[in-house]
Design an enzyme around this catalytic site. Structure first.
Site, PDB file in Angstrom:
ATOM      1  N   ILE A  72       0.824  -1.217   0.000  1.00 42.26           N
ATOM      2  CA  ILE A  72       0.000   0.000   0.000  1.00 42.26           C
ATOM      3  C   ILE A  72       0.860   1.269   0.000  1.00 42.26           C
ATOM      4  O   ILE A  72       0.357   2.363  -0.253  1.00 42.26           O
ATOM      5  CB  ILE A  72      -1.017   0.042   1.175  1.00 42.26           C
ATOM      6  CG1 ILE A  72      -0.323   0.001   2.541  1.00 42.26           C
ATOM      7  CG2 ILE A  72      -2.047  -1.078   1.054  1.00 42.26           C
ATOM      8  CD1 ILE A  72      -1.256   0.355   3.711  1.00 42.26           C
ATOM      9  N   TYR A  98       1.231  -1.468  10.104  1.00 44.14           N
ATOM     10  CA  TYR A  98       2.409  -1.829  10.897  1.00 44.14           C
ATOM     11  C   TYR A  98       1.903  -1.942  12.328  1.00 44.14           C
ATOM     12  O   TYR A  98       1.514  -0.945  12.938  1.00 44.14           O
ATOM     13  CB  TYR A  98       3.486  -0.744  10.774  1.00 44.14           C
ATOM     14  CG  TYR A  98       4.764  -1.113  11.496  1.00 44.14           C
ATOM     15  CD1 TYR A  98       5.779  -1.812  10.843  1.00 44.14           C
ATOM     16  CD2 TYR A  98       4.949  -0.791  12.842  1.00 44.14           C
ATOM     17  CE1 TYR A  98       6.941  -2.176  11.517  1.00 44.14           C
ATOM     18  CE2 TYR A  98       6.112  -1.153  13.520  1.00 44.14           C
ATOM     19  CZ  TYR A  98       7.099  -1.844  12.845  1.00 44.14           C
ATOM     20  OH  TYR A  98       8.252  -2.200  13.510  1.00 44.14           O
ATOM     21  N   TYR A 133       3.091   3.862  17.557  1.00 45.41           N
ATOM     22  CA  TYR A 133       2.049   3.104  16.844  1.00 45.41           C
ATOM     23  C   TYR A 133       0.728   3.887  16.844  1.00 45.41           C
ATOM     24  O   TYR A 133       0.132   4.146  15.797  1.00 45.41           O
ATOM     25  CB  TYR A 133       1.875   1.726  17.488  1.00 45.41           C
ATOM     26  CG  TYR A 133       0.649   0.970  17.034  1.00 45.41           C
ATOM     27  CD1 TYR A 133       0.562   0.431  15.752  1.00 45.41           C
ATOM     28  CD2 TYR A 133      -0.447   0.794  17.894  1.00 45.41           C
ATOM     29  CE1 TYR A 133      -0.578  -0.261  15.339  1.00 45.41           C
ATOM     30  CE2 TYR A 133      -1.577   0.100  17.494  1.00 45.41           C
ATOM     31  CZ  TYR A 133      -1.635  -0.421  16.215  1.00 45.41           C
ATOM     32  OH  TYR A 133      -2.767  -1.103  15.810  1.00 45.41           O
TER      33      TYR A 133
HETATM   34  N1  LIG Z   1      -3.593  -6.646  16.586  1.00 42.03           N
HETATM   35  C1  LIG Z   1      -4.229  -5.885  17.468  1.00 42.03           C
HETATM   36  O1  LIG Z   1      -4.261  -6.172  18.664  1.00 42.03           O
HETATM   37  C2  LIG Z   1      -4.944  -4.652  17.008  1.00 42.03           C
HETATM   38  C3  LIG Z   1      -5.577  -3.852  17.979  1.00 42.03           C
HETATM   39  C4  LIG Z   1      -6.254  -2.707  17.556  1.00 42.03           C
HETATM   40  C5  LIG Z   1      -6.292  -2.377  16.211  1.00 42.03           C
HETATM   41  N2  LIG Z   1      -5.651  -3.151  15.307  1.00 42.03           N
HETATM   42  C6  LIG Z   1      -5.709  -2.772  13.883  1.00 42.03           C
HETATM   43  O2  LIG Z   1      -6.453  -3.765  13.202  1.00 42.03           O
HETATM   44  C7  LIG Z   1      -5.967  -3.898  11.864  1.00 42.03           C
HETATM   45  C8  LIG Z   1      -5.690  -5.359  11.580  1.00 42.03           C
HETATM   46  O3  LIG Z   1      -4.736  -5.808  12.522  1.00 42.03           O
HETATM   47  P1  LIG Z   1      -4.139  -7.290  12.485  1.00 42.03           P
HETATM   48  O4  LIG Z   1      -3.929  -7.689  13.888  1.00 42.03           O
HETATM   49  O5  LIG Z   1      -4.914  -8.121  11.543  1.00 42.03           O
HETATM   50  O6  LIG Z   1      -2.715  -6.952  11.869  1.00 42.03           O
HETATM   51  P2  LIG Z   1      -1.607  -7.977  11.355  1.00 42.03           P
HETATM   52  O7  LIG Z   1      -1.958  -9.361  11.729  1.00 42.03           O
HETATM   53  O8  LIG Z   1      -0.295  -7.398  11.786  1.00 42.03           O
HETATM   54  O9  LIG Z   1      -1.756  -7.856   9.782  1.00 42.03           O
HETATM   55  C9  LIG Z   1      -1.342  -6.732   9.071  1.00 42.03           C
HETATM   56  C10 LIG Z   1      -0.976  -7.222   7.677  1.00 42.03           C
HETATM   57  O10 LIG Z   1      -0.602  -6.071   6.908  1.00 42.03           O
HETATM   58  C11 LIG Z   1       0.568  -6.430   6.177  1.00 42.03           C
HETATM   59  N3  LIG Z   1       1.302  -5.240   5.762  1.00 42.03           N
HETATM   60  C12 LIG Z   1       2.262  -4.563   6.450  1.00 42.03           C
HETATM   61  N4  LIG Z   1       2.734  -3.562   5.693  1.00 42.03           N
HETATM   62  C13 LIG Z   1       2.060  -3.596   4.509  1.00 42.03           C
HETATM   63  C14 LIG Z   1       2.138  -2.841   3.324  1.00 42.03           C
HETATM   64  N5  LIG Z   1       2.991  -1.829   3.187  1.00 42.03           N
HETATM   65  N6  LIG Z   1       1.299  -3.159   2.300  1.00 42.03           N
HETATM   66  C15 LIG Z   1       0.436  -4.199   2.405  1.00 42.03           C
HETATM   67  N7  LIG Z   1       0.345  -4.966   3.503  1.00 42.03           N
HETATM   68  C16 LIG Z   1       1.151  -4.670   4.549  1.00 42.03           C
HETATM   69  C17 LIG Z   1       1.336  -7.306   7.137  1.00 42.03           C
HETATM   70  O11 LIG Z   1       2.340  -8.028   6.459  1.00 42.03           O
HETATM   71  P3  LIG Z   1       3.697  -8.401   7.270  1.00 42.03           P
HETATM   72  O12 LIG Z   1       3.257  -9.300   8.387  1.00 42.03           O
HETATM   73  O13 LIG Z   1       4.526  -9.084   6.228  1.00 42.03           O
HETATM   74  O14 LIG Z   1       4.265  -7.111   7.765  1.00 42.03           O
HETATM   75  C18 LIG Z   1       0.220  -8.186   7.678  1.00 42.03           C
HETATM   76  O15 LIG Z   1      -0.036  -9.291   6.854  1.00 42.03           O
HETATM   77  C19 LIG Z   1      -4.756  -2.972  11.765  1.00 42.03           C
HETATM   78  O16 LIG Z   1      -5.160  -1.761  11.206  1.00 42.03           O
HETATM   79  C20 LIG Z   1      -4.362  -2.741  13.195  1.00 42.03           C
HETATM   80  O17 LIG Z   1      -3.725  -1.492  13.371  1.00 42.03           O
HETATM   81  C21 LIG Z   1      -4.990  -4.294  15.670  1.00 42.03           C
END
Ligand SMILES: NC(=O)c1ccc[n+]([C@@H]2O[C@H](COP(=O)([O-])OP(=O)(O)OC[C@H]3O[C@@H](n4cnc5c(N)ncnc54)[C@H](OP(=O)(O)O)[C@@H]3O)[C@@H](O)[C@H]2O)c1
Length: 287
Positions: free
Chosen positions: A38, A62, A126
């Protein structure tokens, strides 16, 4: 409707992938690094325009909260530039967007669940980059919503649930923080909400409105760990400790429970209680 799911190999993206076949109005296309970055505006533009995409669910982020403190540039590139790239191309084609953000945009000094319009004040890199990313969506001219969520876990990817399951089966006892309060959220429940909202696309006609979504109820990381051990029948003693007794690079909000009234009312959705969803995820992991 043709929907692009970015960051589709992460927890939320993987849950959307698994559920998407139940939504026959939506044709979902799943992309992640290295295929679709992205941050690369040119390839993002040509992909979205070339594939005739109507809507994006942006799950790319991230998300390494601790590492972000030492990697501002990369966190900023993904969580800010990446989001602005998505908004820019969707503005050209009048596309729709569901963008996911975080409870970490708040400082945690509240003692009651945060509402969407409460003052944001991120206390780490973050949260700061996620907030700046939100602003691109909020200020955009596209049909879009920002959904802030919290403490995501899933049967996919790495998360607190899996860490506790792993450590719990290796050790007799564990120390877990008891003075940070939030709401554990099964990414599958959030995935369903995103797909429900998009599949009734007339519902997505606001410009950059913010919503809060987590599972119902509140817990500390200690409560969360206790329930994980209980539901998975792991015999590991969990000891409560204070934040200051756990070495970490980053300050996390002490309290980040989200008020979900608005999303429940506007989209007529029901939200499961966190312990019920946790049981379901553990059962799935045990299969
Ligand atoms: N996890 C939590 O506890 C939490 C809490 C509150 C909100 N959120 C939000 O919820 C959303 C989903 O979180 P999640 O836990 O599913 O996150 P995740 O498991 O870390 O997944 C994020 C995905 O985005 C990919 N990514 C990173 N940089 C990218 C780029 N430049 N272009 C395309 N893809 C990219 C990552 O690939 P790589 O792994 O290869 O980097 C990973 O596959 C995010 O917006 C996060 O901020 C998460």
């Amino acid at each position: 409707m043709k929907v692009l799911i970015t960051g589709s190999n992460g927890q939320l993206g993987s849950e959307i992938k698994e559920l998407s076949s139940q939504y026959n109005k939506l044709e979902c296309i799943f992309k992640d690094l290295p295929e679709l970055d992205i941050c690369d505006a040119e390839s993002l533009n040509s992909f979205i325009i070339g594939q005739d995409i109507d809507a994006v669910i942006n799950c790319a982020a991230y998300t390494a909260v601790d590492k972000a403190e030492e990697n501002f540039e990369i966190a900023n590139r993904v969580n800010v530039t990446g989001v602005s790239n998505i908004v820019e191309v969707l503005e050209k084609i009048n596309g729709k967007l569901i963008h996911i953000s975080t409870d970490y945009v708040f400082d945690g000094n509240s003692s009651e669940p945060y509402k969407e319009l409460d003052k944001v004040n991120p206390i780490g890199v973050y949260g700061e980059t996620k907030r700046t990313g939100e602003l691109f969506v909020i200020g955009s001219n596209i049909d879009s919503i920002v959904i802030r969520t919290s403490w995501l876990y899933s049967s996919f990817g790495n998360n607190f649930l899996k860490t506790m399951l792993g450590l719990g089966s290796e050790k007799d006892s564990l120390n877990v923080i008891c003075d940070q309060i939030g709401s554990p959220t099964y990414a599958k429940d959030l995935a369903k909400t995103c797909l429900d909202i998009l599949s009734r696309s007339e519902q997505l006609s606001e410009k950059g409105k913010v919503y809060h979504y987590s599972n119902e109820g509140a817990a500390s990381w200690y409560d969360f760990a206790i329930s994980i051990m209980e539901f998975s029948l792991i015999n590991c003693k969990v000891n409560p400790i204070q934040t200051e007794d756990y070495p970490a690079l980053v300050k996390r909000p002490k309290y980040s429970v989200l008020n979900k009234t608005k999303i429940k009312e506007d989209f007529k959705i029901e939200i499961p209680y966190w312990k019920d969803s946790l049981k379901k995820c553990i059962v799935k992991l045990e299969k």
